[in-house]
Design a protein around this motif. Structure first.
Motif, PDB file in Angstrom:
ATOM      1  N   LEU A 248       4.144  -2.371   3.677  1.00  0.00           N
ATOM      2  CA  LEU A 248       4.520  -1.205   3.319  1.00  0.00           C
ATOM      3  C   LEU A 248       4.285  -0.081   4.221  1.00  0.00           C
ATOM      4  O   LEU A 248       5.255   0.772   4.355  1.00  0.00           O
ATOM      5  CB  LEU A 248       3.688  -0.962   1.963  1.00  0.00           C
ATOM      6  CG  LEU A 248       3.954   0.078   1.062  1.00  0.00           C
ATOM      7  CD1 LEU A 248       5.440   0.014   0.527  1.00  0.00           C
ATOM      8  CD2 LEU A 248       3.122   0.159  -0.080  1.00  0.00           C
ATOM      9  N   LEU A 249       3.089  -0.232   4.723  1.00  0.00           N
ATOM     10  CA  LEU A 249       2.710   0.889   5.745  1.00  0.00           C
ATOM     11  C   LEU A 249       3.819   0.871   6.961  1.00  0.00           C
ATOM     12  O   LEU A 249       4.445   1.869   7.445  1.00  0.00           O
ATOM     13  CB  LEU A 249       1.423   0.726   6.238  1.00  0.00           C
ATOM     14  CG  LEU A 249       0.754   1.527   7.319  1.00  0.00           C
ATOM     15  CD1 LEU A 249       0.724   3.163   6.582  1.00  0.00           C
ATOM     16  CD2 LEU A 249      -0.409   1.144   7.915  1.00  0.00           C
TER      17      LEU A 249
ATOM     18  N   LEU B  84      -3.150  -9.016  -0.609  1.00  0.00           N
ATOM     19  CA  LEU B  84      -3.188  -7.566  -0.558  1.00  0.00           C
ATOM     20  C   LEU B  84      -3.017  -6.834   0.704  1.00  0.00           C
ATOM     21  O   LEU B  84      -2.350  -5.766   0.810  1.00  0.00           O
ATOM     22  CB  LEU B  84      -4.159  -7.113  -1.490  1.00  0.00           C
ATOM     23  CG  LEU B  84      -4.089  -7.384  -2.911  1.00  0.00           C
ATOM     24  CD1 LEU B  84      -5.358  -7.086  -3.680  1.00  0.00           C
ATOM     25  CD2 LEU B  84      -2.927  -7.052  -3.663  1.00  0.00           C
ATOM     26  N   ILE B  85      -3.704  -7.313   1.752  1.00  0.00           N
ATOM     27  CA  ILE B  85      -3.874  -6.790   2.855  1.00  0.00           C
ATOM     28  C   ILE B  85      -2.248  -6.614   3.633  1.00  0.00           C
ATOM     29  O   ILE B  85      -2.040  -5.871   4.255  1.00  0.00           O
ATOM     30  CB  ILE B  85      -4.814  -7.185   3.858  1.00  0.00           C
ATOM     31  CG1 ILE B  85      -6.261  -6.722   3.313  1.00  0.00           C
ATOM     32  CG2 ILE B  85      -4.677  -6.995   5.305  1.00  0.00           C
ATOM     33  CD1 ILE B  85      -7.550  -7.409   4.058  1.00  0.00           C
TER      34      ILE B  85
ATOM     35  N   GLY C 178       0.091  -4.356   1.688  1.00  0.00           N
ATOM     36  CA  GLY C 178      -0.340  -3.108   2.361  1.00  0.00           C
ATOM     37  C   GLY C 178       0.112  -2.850   3.861  1.00  0.00           C
ATOM     38  O   GLY C 178       0.774  -2.108   3.948  1.00  0.00           O
TER      39      GLY C 178
END
Length: 122
Positions: free
Chosen positions: A100-101, A93-94, A97
């Motif tokens: 995506l960032l 998940l990190i 994320g």
């Protein structure tokens, strides 16, 4: 250790490895040459010939070195502390994320540069 390995190796090791390669190549040729026989029999024959080729190769110094390396590698893999399911999910998940960032930041940067280029070129 290199000097010891060089002393142990001989012309017979080369013959053994060459014999193993010839056996393996012959097994593959026979597999395709004997098409009229059942696939099961051909695969079993190829596995037997491969086993014999491996047994012959393991009789050489190089074959024993490869076998020792494989055993040591297996031992090292057993020493690894694998992450739990929860740690794996959290790490995944990190990573998602952050991807995506970074994608959003690059998209904004691209839009700003595009606006600058359009204003300069008219």
């Amino acid at each position: 250790m290199n000097a010891k390995a060089e002393v142990e190796s001989s012309g017979m090791d080369t013959v053994k490895l060459l014999l193993a390669v010839i056996l393996l190549a012959g097994g593959i040729v026979l597999f395709y040459f004997l098409e009229e026989y059942s696939s099961l029999l051909r695969v079993l024959g190829l596995l037997v010939i491969t086993g014999i080729a491996v047994a012959v190769a393991l009789q050489s110094v190089a074959g024993r070195r490869v076998w020792d390396f494989a055993k040591a590698s297996r031992g090292e893999v057993r020493k690894v502390v694998w992450p739990s399911r929860q740690e794996t999910i959290q790490t995944t998940l990190i990573v998602f994320g952050m991807v995506l960032l970074v994608g959003i930041v690059l998209w904004v940067f691209d839009m700003i540069l595009m606006a600058i280029v359009q204003s300069v070129t008219g």
